[in-house]
Design a protein around this motif. Structure first.
Motif, short mmCIF file in Angstrom:
data_model
loop_
_atom_site.label_atom_id
_atom_site.label_comp_id
_atom_site.label_asym_id
_atom_site.label_seq_id
_atom_site.Cartn_x
_atom_site.Cartn_y
_atom_site.Cartn_z
N ALA A 249 -17.00 -14.05 21.47
CA ALA A 249 -17.75 -13.40 22.56
C ALA A 249 -16.90 -13.28 23.82
O ALA A 249 -17.14 -12.39 24.64
CB ALA A 249 -19.02 -14.17 22.85
N LYS A 250 -15.91 -14.15 23.96
CA LYS A 250 -15.00 -14.08 25.11
C LYS A 250 -13.86 -13.10 24.89
O LYS A 250 -13.03 -12.91 25.77
CB LYS A 250 -14.43 -15.47 25.42
CG LYS A 250 -15.45 -16.44 25.97
CD LYS A 250 -14.77 -17.70 26.50
CE LYS A 250 -15.77 -18.60 27.23
NZ LYS A 250 -15.10 -19.71 27.94
N GLY A 251 -13.80 -12.49 23.69
CA GLY A 251 -12.79 -11.47 23.43
C GLY A 251 -11.53 -11.96 22.76
O GLY A 251 -10.48 -11.31 22.87
N VAL A 252 -11.62 -13.08 22.04
CA VAL A 252 -10.41 -13.59 21.38
C VAL A 252 -9.92 -12.63 20.30
O VAL A 252 -8.73 -12.58 20.01
CB VAL A 252 -10.63 -15.01 20.82
CG1 VAL A 252 -11.52 -15.01 19.59
CG2 VAL A 252 -9.30 -15.71 20.54
N MET A 253 -10.83 -11.86 19.70
CA MET A 253 -10.43 -10.84 18.75
C MET A 253 -10.34 -9.49 19.46
O MET A 253 -11.24 -9.12 20.21
CB MET A 253 -11.42 -10.76 17.59
CG MET A 253 -11.56 -12.06 16.80
SD MET A 253 -10.01 -12.58 16.04
CE MET A 253 -10.51 -14.19 15.37
N CYS A 254 -9.26 -8.79 19.22
CA CYS A 254 -9.00 -7.54 19.94
C CYS A 254 -8.65 -6.44 18.93
O CYS A 254 -8.45 -6.72 17.74
CB CYS A 254 -7.86 -7.73 20.94
SG CYS A 254 -6.27 -8.17 20.18
N PRO A 255 -8.58 -5.18 19.37
CA PRO A 255 -8.17 -4.12 18.44
C PRO A 255 -6.82 -4.42 17.81
O PRO A 255 -5.92 -5.00 18.45
CB PRO A 255 -8.11 -2.88 19.34
CG PRO A 255 -9.10 -3.16 20.42
CD PRO A 255 -8.97 -4.63 20.69
N ILE A 256 -6.68 -4.03 16.57
CA ILE A 256 -5.44 -4.29 15.84
C ILE A 256 -4.28 -3.55 16.50
O ILE A 256 -4.39 -2.37 16.84
CB ILE A 256 -5.60 -3.89 14.37
CG1 ILE A 256 -6.67 -4.78 13.72
CG2 ILE A 256 -4.29 -4.00 13.61
CD1 ILE A 256 -7.13 -4.31 12.37
N GLY A 257 -3.19 -4.27 16.68
CA GLY A 257 -2.03 -3.71 17.36
C GLY A 257 -1.90 -4.12 18.80
O GLY A 257 -0.84 -3.95 19.42
N ARG A 258 -2.98 -4.67 19.36
CA ARG A 258 -2.95 -5.11 20.76
C ARG A 258 -2.83 -6.63 20.89
O ARG A 258 -2.86 -7.16 22.00
CB ARG A 258 -4.20 -4.64 21.50
CG ARG A 258 -4.32 -3.13 21.61
CD ARG A 258 -5.56 -2.72 22.38
NE ARG A 258 -5.74 -1.27 22.37
CZ ARG A 258 -6.81 -0.65 22.84
NH1 ARG A 258 -7.81 -1.37 23.36
NH2 ARG A 258 -6.90 0.67 22.79
N GLY A 259 -2.73 -7.30 19.75
CA GLY A 259 -2.71 -8.76 19.76
C GLY A 259 -1.38 -9.34 19.31
O GLY A 259 -0.34 -8.69 19.34
N SER A 260 -1.45 -10.56 18.83
CA SER A 260 -0.25 -11.35 18.55
C SER A 260 0.24 -11.26 17.11
O SER A 260 1.32 -11.78 16.80
CB SER A 260 -0.53 -12.82 18.89
OG SER A 260 -1.61 -13.31 18.11
N ILE A 261 -0.51 -10.62 16.22
CA ILE A 261 -0.13 -10.60 14.81
C ILE A 261 0.89 -9.49 14.56
O ILE A 261 0.73 -8.36 15.02
CB ILE A 261 -1.38 -10.44 13.93
CG1 ILE A 261 -2.27 -11.68 14.09
CG2 ILE A 261 -0.99 -10.24 12.46
CD1 ILE A 261 -3.58 -11.61 13.35
#
Length: 309
Positions: A249-261
């Motif tokens: 709910a705090k936004g730890v998951m983001c659109p793919i490509g905008r994160g750390s993976i």
């Protein structure tokens, strides 16, 4: 990619994880927006979200050109007293998904869809320790064996009665989350009974390297979930005592490509090893925060297309 891959989605992108949450969107809206976002398929979502009425669901999917690629058991797999409930879910879900139009089987796909994805959930002690292997309590031998027995009966019922492949999904906040638990469940559940649904986001959240883990367990990987992690939010929530879905709910998951993976390395691995079949995009969120969902899904799909998926 060497073999064809179809990108699908799941109701959790709309915040649908707990069917008792009063803020969930109507299931018809999820289907409408999955169609609008250009997906050809989606998961059934948690038990009881989409109706289990064959005629009603078949008509709704057909009108939108969608197919169901997986059903989900997301429940307490540990307690022996929950077995009747788990088997009832197995029967109802498998009876529905096997009567719906079947998704196409692609070259390189080890087992045909739809799958039954099996996840442990419902334990406060583990929910508040999600992502923290060092502080998360482990099951003792007896409790672990009880969970394994429950998974075995689910997978056996799905395989022998319905011809459905069960895929075990390590999930943050459950008793199958960390590297030692993944290894143990793979050792204890034979390959002819159940495979794995490995999720890039849950692997990263729990401290596993998604590429290395996919490679390590490749002979058991039948189905894959993609998500991405906002590194800044992740660092913040790892300093809190917080439930997994509160972190979402705090936004730890983001659109793919905008994160750390590292999805370039994921793509290279899947190409090297010849994965074919289905990959489901997920981005858990608070169901009250759905204003940008179509933009997020479009961003994920666009990134994956540029990356060669």
């Amino acid at each position: 990619m060497r073999n064809p891959i179809t990108i699908t989605t799941a109701p959790c992108c709309w915040g649908v994880d707990d069917v008792n949450n009063p803020h969930l969107p109507a299931w018809e809206k999820v289907l409408d927006e999955a169609q609008a976002a250009g997906f050809g398929g989606l998961e059934l979502g948690p038990y009881g979200y989409l109706p289990l009425d064959l005629g009603q669901v078949s008509k709704a999917l057909d009108q939108r050109g969608l197919k169901v690629v997986a059903g989900t058991i997301f429940d307490n797999l540990v307690s022996p007293s929950n077995r009747d409930n788990l088997l009832s879910q197995t029967d109802e879900i498998c009876a529905l998904i096997t009567q719906l139009p079947r998704p196409e089987t692609h070259p390189g796909q080890r087992y045909s869809a739809p799958y039954l994805t099996v996840m442990d959930w419902g334990h406060d002690a583990r929910d508040y320790a999600a992502g923290h292997s060092d502080r998360a309590p482990r099951l003792d031998e007896g409790a672990w064996q009880g969970m394994v027995d429950n998974i075995r009966v689910i997978a056996t019922r799905a395989r022998d009665k319905y011809g459905v492949r069960a895929t075990i999904h390590p999930h943050a906040g459950g008793y199958i989350e960390f590297a030692d638990e993944l290894k143990r469940v793979v050792d204890d559940i034979p390959a002819d009974l159940a495979g794995l649904c490995l999720d890039t986001g849950h692997m990263a959240y729990s401290g596993m390297d998604p590429v290395a883990t996919l490679r390590q367990y490749w002979d058991r990987v039948d189905y894959i979930h993609f998500k991405d992690i906002d590194a800044t939010v992740y660092a913040q929530v790892m300093e809190e005592r917080i439930r997994f879905f509160d972190a979402c709910a705090k936004g730890v998951m983001c659109p793919i490509g905008r994160g750390s993976i590292d999805y370039q390395s994921v793509r290279a691995l899947l190409t090297e090893l010849g994965y074919g079949g289905y990959i489901t995009i997920e981005q858990e969120r608070d169901p009250r925060n759905t204003g940008n969902i179509l933009d997020d899904l479009a961003a994920s799909r666009s990134f994956l297309a540029r990356a060669g998926f």
